[in-house]
Scaffold this motif. Structure first.
Motif, PDB file in Angstrom:
ATOM      1  N   SER A  93      52.272 -46.320  40.088  1.00 43.93           N
ATOM      2  CA  SER A  93      51.150 -45.423  40.390  1.00 43.93           C
ATOM      3  C   SER A  93      51.381 -44.755  41.740  1.00 43.93           C
ATOM      4  N   THR A  94      50.426 -43.930  42.128  1.00 45.78           N
ATOM      5  CA  THR A  94      50.455 -43.344  43.475  1.00 45.78           C
ATOM      6  C   THR A  94      50.304 -44.433  44.532  1.00 45.78           C
ATOM      7  N   THR A  95      49.384 -45.354  44.293  1.00 47.01           N
ATOM      8  CA  THR A  95      49.184 -46.457  45.243  1.00 47.01           C
ATOM      9  C   THR A  95      50.506 -47.175  45.482  1.00 47.01           C
ATOM     10  N   HIS A 118      41.909 -41.091  50.636  1.00 53.60           N
ATOM     11  CA  HIS A 118      41.709 -42.179  49.684  1.00 53.60           C
ATOM     12  C   HIS A 118      42.367 -43.430  50.280  1.00 53.60           C
ATOM     13  N   ALA A 120      44.305 -45.414  49.135  1.00 52.67           N
ATOM     14  CA  ALA A 120      45.731 -45.547  48.775  1.00 52.67           C
ATOM     15  C   ALA A 120      46.627 -44.875  49.799  1.00 52.67           C
ATOM     16  N   ASN A 166      39.965 -36.400  46.734  1.00 54.86           N
ATOM     17  CA  ASN A 166      39.321 -36.907  45.517  1.00 54.86           C
ATOM     18  C   ASN A 166      37.805 -36.959  45.668  1.00 54.86           C
ATOM     19  N   ASP A 191      50.219 -37.283  49.260  1.00 60.38           N
ATOM     20  CA  ASP A 191      49.600 -37.997  48.150  1.00 60.38           C
ATOM     21  C   ASP A 191      49.203 -36.924  47.133  1.00 60.38           C
ATOM     22  N   ALA A 193      48.193 -37.319  44.036  1.00 62.33           N
ATOM     23  CA  ALA A 193      47.410 -37.818  42.890  1.00 62.33           C
ATOM     24  C   ALA A 193      46.413 -36.780  42.396  1.00 62.33           C
ATOM     25  N   GLN A 194      45.675 -36.146  43.297  1.00 68.28           N
ATOM     26  CA  GLN A 194      44.635 -35.187  42.870  1.00 68.28           C
ATOM     27  C   GLN A 194      45.125 -33.759  42.799  1.00 68.28           C
ATOM     28  N   SER A 214      50.841 -40.035  40.116  1.00 69.77           N
ATOM     29  CA  SER A 214      50.441 -41.007  39.092  1.00 69.77           C
ATOM     30  C   SER A 214      50.421 -40.363  37.721  1.00 69.77           C
ATOM     31  N   HIS A 216      48.624 -41.379  35.130  1.00 63.85           N
ATOM     32  CA  HIS A 216      47.304 -41.358  34.486  1.00 63.85           C
ATOM     33  C   HIS A 216      46.386 -40.280  35.051  1.00 63.85           C
ATOM     34  N   LYS A 217      46.821 -39.583  36.113  1.00 62.82           N
ATOM     35  CA  LYS A 217      46.049 -38.423  36.587  1.00 62.82           C
ATOM     36  C   LYS A 217      46.668 -37.135  36.051  1.00 62.82           C
TER      37      LYS A 217
HETATM   38  N1  PMP Z   1      45.086 -40.813  46.049  1.00 65.57           N
HETATM   39  C1  PMP Z   1      44.071 -40.108  45.587  1.00 65.57           C
HETATM   40  C2  PMP Z   1      43.658 -38.870  46.302  1.00 65.57           C
HETATM   41  C3  PMP Z   1      43.389 -40.546  44.451  1.00 65.57           C
HETATM   42  O1  PMP Z   1      42.354 -39.855  43.988  1.00 65.57           O
HETATM   43  C4  PMP Z   1      43.811 -41.725  43.800  1.00 65.57           C
HETATM   44  C5  PMP Z   1      43.124 -42.244  42.567  1.00 65.57           C
HETATM   45  N2  PMP Z   1      41.759 -42.288  42.622  1.00 65.57           N
HETATM   46  C6  PMP Z   1      44.898 -42.402  44.329  1.00 65.57           C
HETATM   47  C7  PMP Z   1      45.522 -41.915  45.440  1.00 65.57           C
HETATM   48  C8  PMP Z   1      45.390 -43.657  43.721  1.00 65.57           C
HETATM   49  O2  PMP Z   1      45.984 -43.416  42.491  1.00 65.57           O
HETATM   50  P1  PMP Z   1      46.383 -44.637  41.563  1.00 65.57           P
HETATM   51  O3  PMP Z   1      45.108 -45.344  41.240  1.00 65.57           O
HETATM   52  O4  PMP Z   1      46.977 -43.994  40.371  1.00 65.57           O
HETATM   53  O5  PMP Z   1      47.316 -45.465  42.320  1.00 65.57           O
END
Ligand code: PMP
Length: 413
Positions: A93-95, A118, A120, A166, A191, A193-194, A214, A216-217
């Protein structure tokens, strides 16, 4: 038009209502996770019966799976605009990708991050004493200026920022920040992810040193992500995971670790996840330029206009200079959890409430009690937005018959 070009699975899912009836689900929580693209679901169905362990398997299917896995790596890299010298490390994942990078930053390199992130993209850095967390500004422009000023002090080895928030959907000017980081002798990690579900990013063209993403996004299932970026730090770092596949040789007197992506990918990799992520990248990457932006800009404008016309609703940072389809609101005097539960129970509409794993930013935005986040995706139509607006209007005018809360996953008073 985007919905027709990029159909998603599950768009016709029927969900139960508290009233005893049913309705088609309206997914306005795409910022949390996106449904799979039809093309991704088809690709997964294609490889699922045939996958096998990659890299060292001698059998035919192992060799096919290895080729698919490495092909997926190339496709993710091309989607991200990776330079020839960049690595694409598959992660969960991104995290996971940001935690990996946080452990790969060379000793002595200071990290700069703003508190609008976020968790993460905050907590992996904050764990290290070498990190400075600055307070964000009143908007993305002000935050950018604060980061630029701090970078100019020249004490940093890395700037870490989210491409899009996010919470507010605000998009940061990445090229400008990349320039500021590089001028100050620092690198920049994004990051994604968004941002990536909404905008194309090209690390080479945009001057980004590291990009985390990620699946799943990005309209692929859970469990796959990637870190794309410069090889030197990653090859010099301790392996992220210690285990099989990350080594060249293990002897009684020491271990020779691999370099390249293998160094950080110990264990049997998620081949199906990588293939799914790569297919999402291919399908999104094949969209006509600007199509995604136009689709979501129209939805965002319709949503914000509609929300602003509702007395009793307050939109957080409704008109940023640049934003993706993520909008957070409050209903002063009412609990956002109750509103969210009502939207689901009585209207089959999924949104998210809370502080969105960005507690410091949420507090700064006056959302200590939480906000309600509405986020659009490629499967969102203007009818979905209108349905949400009607439901909110109904909540505000009649109020829910019951006070809703989630009890063990069921709707209860
Ligand atoms: N960064 C941002 C800006 C996010 O919105 C999210 C997910 N909500 C994450 C990181 C983490 O992504 P993941 O849960 O896929 O690790």
């Amino acid at each position: 038009a985007v919905g027709a070009l990029l159909p998603v699975v599950g768009a016709d899912t029927v969900v139960p209502l508290a009233t005893g009836g049913t309705t088609t689900y309206v997914n306005l929580d795409n910022a949390a996770s996106t449904p799979a693209l039809r093309a991704v679901a088809d690709r997964v169905a294609q490889v699922l019966p045939h996958y096998a362990s990659v890299h060292r398997g001698a059998g035919y299917l192992s060799r096919v799976s290895t080729a698919l896995f490495e092909q997926a790596r190339g496709e993710v890299g091309r989607f991200a605009g990776a330079r020839p010298e960049d690595l694409v490390v598959f992660t969960r994942s991104t995290t996971d990708a940001l935690d990996l990078l946080a452990r790969a930053v060379p000793p002595g390199a200071r990290v700069l991050v703003a508190d609008v992130e976020h968790h993460a993209n905050l907590l992996p850095w904050q764990r290290s004493a070498r990190t400075t967390v600055v307070r964000g500004g009143a908007d993305a422009e002000e935050t950018t200026a604060l980061l630029e000023a701090e970078l100019a002090a020249g004490r940093y080895g890395l700037l870490a920022v989210a491409g899009a928030s996010n919470v507010t959907g605000e998009v940061l000017p990445l090229r400008r920040l990349a320039r500021a980081a590089h001028d100050a002798g620092a690198r920049i990690a994004v990051d994604g992810a968004q941002l990536l579900p909404h905008r194309r990013v090209d690390v080479g063209r945009d001057g980004i040193d590291y990009l985390a993403l990620s699946g799943h996004k990005l309209y692929a299932p859970f469990g796959s992500g990637a870190l794309v970026g410069r090889r030197d730090w990653l090859d010099a770092a301790d392996p992220y995971l210690a285990g099989g596949g990350a080594t060249l040789d293990v002897r009684h007197d020491g271990v020779r670790w691999a370099t390249g992506p293998d160094r950080h990918e110990a264990g049997s990799p998620n081949v199906v996840g990588a293939v799914a992520l790569a297919q999402a990248c291919l399908t999104l990457g094949a969209l006509p330029p600007g199509a995604l932006e136009a689709h979501e800009a129209a939805l965002r404008a319709r949503l914000v206009d509609g929300l602003e016309a509702l007395p009793g609703v307050q939109v957080v940072r409704p008109h940023p200079q640049d934003a993706v389809g993520v909008v957070t609101l409050t209903v002063p005097g009412r609990s956002v959890s109750e509103v969210a539960a009502y939207l689901s129970a009585e209207h089959g509409t999924g949104v998210r409430d809370g502080r969105f794993c960005a507690h410091r930013f949420a507090d700064a935005l006056g959302l200590a009690e939480g906000g309600l986040r509405v986020s659009t995706g490629v499967g969102t139509s203007s009818a979905d937005v209108d349905r949400l607006l009607r439901a909110l209007r109904q909540f505000l005018t009649t109020g829910p018959a019951l006070r809703y809360g989630v009890v063990d996953g069921c709707w209860g008073p």
